[in-house]
Design a protein around this motif. Structure first.
Motif, PDB file in Angstrom:
ATOM      1  N   TYR A  31     -22.505  14.762  16.269  1.00 59.29           N
ATOM      2  CA  TYR A  31     -23.671  14.797  17.146  1.00 59.29           C
ATOM      3  C   TYR A  31     -23.288  14.444  18.587  1.00 59.29           C
ATOM      4  O   TYR A  31     -24.103  14.592  19.500  1.00 59.29           O
ATOM      5  N   TYR A  32     -22.038  13.970  18.782  1.00 54.39           N
ATOM      6  CA  TYR A  32     -21.604  13.433  20.063  1.00 54.39           C
ATOM      7  C   TYR A  32     -20.322  14.125  20.530  1.00 54.39           C
ATOM      8  O   TYR A  32     -19.691  14.863  19.780  1.00 54.39           O
ATOM      9  N   HIS A  33     -19.976  13.842  21.798  1.00 53.02           N
ATOM     10  CA  HIS A  33     -18.691  14.273  22.348  1.00 53.02           C
ATOM     11  C   HIS A  33     -17.732  13.086  22.256  1.00 53.02           C
ATOM     12  O   HIS A  33     -17.808  12.152  23.074  1.00 53.02           O
ATOM     13  N   LYS A  53     -18.490  18.684  21.493  1.00 53.88           N
ATOM     14  CA  LYS A  53     -19.106  18.782  20.174  1.00 53.88           C
ATOM     15  C   LYS A  53     -19.552  20.205  19.844  1.00 53.88           C
ATOM     16  O   LYS A  53     -19.697  20.547  18.675  1.00 53.88           O
ATOM     17  N   ALA A  98     -18.101   7.713  22.415  1.00 55.66           N
ATOM     18  CA  ALA A  98     -18.847   8.922  22.038  1.00 55.66           C
ATOM     19  C   ALA A  98     -19.990   9.098  23.018  1.00 55.66           C
ATOM     20  O   ALA A  98     -20.855   8.222  23.137  1.00 55.66           O
ATOM     21  N   ASP A  99     -19.935  10.212  23.724  1.00 57.79           N
ATOM     22  CA  ASP A  99     -20.919  10.483  24.774  1.00 57.79           C
ATOM     23  C   ASP A  99     -21.997  11.426  24.246  1.00 57.79           C
ATOM     24  O   ASP A  99     -21.689  12.445  23.640  1.00 57.79           O
ATOM     25  N   VAL A 100     -23.230  11.072  24.517  1.00 62.37           N
ATOM     26  CA  VAL A 100     -24.348  11.918  24.122  1.00 62.37           C
ATOM     27  C   VAL A 100     -24.395  13.189  24.957  1.00 62.37           C
ATOM     28  O   VAL A 100     -24.788  14.253  24.471  1.00 62.37           O
ATOM     29  N   CYS A 108     -18.552   9.491  29.498  1.00 62.33           N
ATOM     30  CA  CYS A 108     -18.892   8.075  29.420  1.00 62.33           C
ATOM     31  C   CYS A 108     -18.927   7.389  30.779  1.00 62.33           C
ATOM     32  O   CYS A 108     -18.778   6.167  30.873  1.00 62.33           O
ATOM     33  N   SER A 113     -25.295   6.379  28.153  1.00 62.13           N
ATOM     34  CA  SER A 113     -25.204   7.567  27.306  1.00 62.13           C
ATOM     35  C   SER A 113     -24.026   7.506  26.358  1.00 62.13           C
ATOM     36  O   SER A 113     -23.709   8.496  25.695  1.00 62.13           O
ATOM     37  N   CYS A 114     -23.391   6.358  26.250  1.00 61.80           N
ATOM     38  CA  CYS A 114     -22.119   6.283  25.550  1.00 61.80           C
ATOM     39  C   CYS A 114     -22.095   5.135  24.551  1.00 61.80           C
ATOM     40  O   CYS A 114     -22.626   4.059  24.820  1.00 61.80           O
ATOM     41  N   TYR A 115     -21.467   5.379  23.413  1.00 65.33           N
ATOM     42  CA  TYR A 115     -21.175   4.344  22.438  1.00 65.33           C
ATOM     43  C   TYR A 115     -19.681   4.028  22.519  1.00 65.33           C
ATOM     44  O   TYR A 115     -18.866   4.919  22.764  1.00 65.33           O
TER      45      TYR A 115
END
Length: 126
Positions: A31-33, A53, A98-100, A108, A113-115
């Motif tokens: 679901y993420y980049h 993604k 992981a960037d949305v 990021c 927007s980033c985990y």
């Protein structure tokens, strides 16, 4: 909530290789980049690679281009960073992220927007 855990870091001699793994849980990583960001001692964070993604295209910073390879396994919900021809200047803490929104040189850049994973140490030294 997406959670990321890195593994595979350590000490390696110049010219050697390491493979970092980033295992995701909580949500599907596709679901993420996914991205890798590093921070060397006394240096700012450097976005070194990401994988899109949607089409699987990749980005590499000039400092690692031709030496590092990012890949992902959607079944295992894991992203990898194969690092070859390592140099002392590759030393640092490597973060999986992981960037949305995007995979680009600005991946990021927006913290919201980033985990992030907790980071793992890579040391390149003789």
């Amino acid at each position: 909530q997406l959670q990321l855990v890195e593994s595979g870091g350590g000490l390696v001699h110049p010219g050697g290789s390491l493979t970092l793994s980033c295992s995701a849980s909580g949500r599907r990583l596709d679901y993420y980049h996914p991205a890798w960001v590093r921070q060397g001692p006394g240096k700012e964070r450097e976005r070194i690679s990401c994988i899109d993604k949607n089409d699987g295209s990749t980005y590499y910073a000039d400092s690692v281009k031709g030496r590092f390879t990012i890949s992902r396994d959607n079944v295992k919900n894991t992203v990898y960073l194969q690092m070859n021809s390592l140099k002392p200047e590759d030393t640092g803490v490597y973060y999986c992220a992981a960037d949305v929104l995007r995979c680009s040189a600005d991946v990021c850049l927006a913290e919201s927007s980033c985990y992030w994973g907790q980071g793992i140490q890579v040391t390149v030294s003789s």
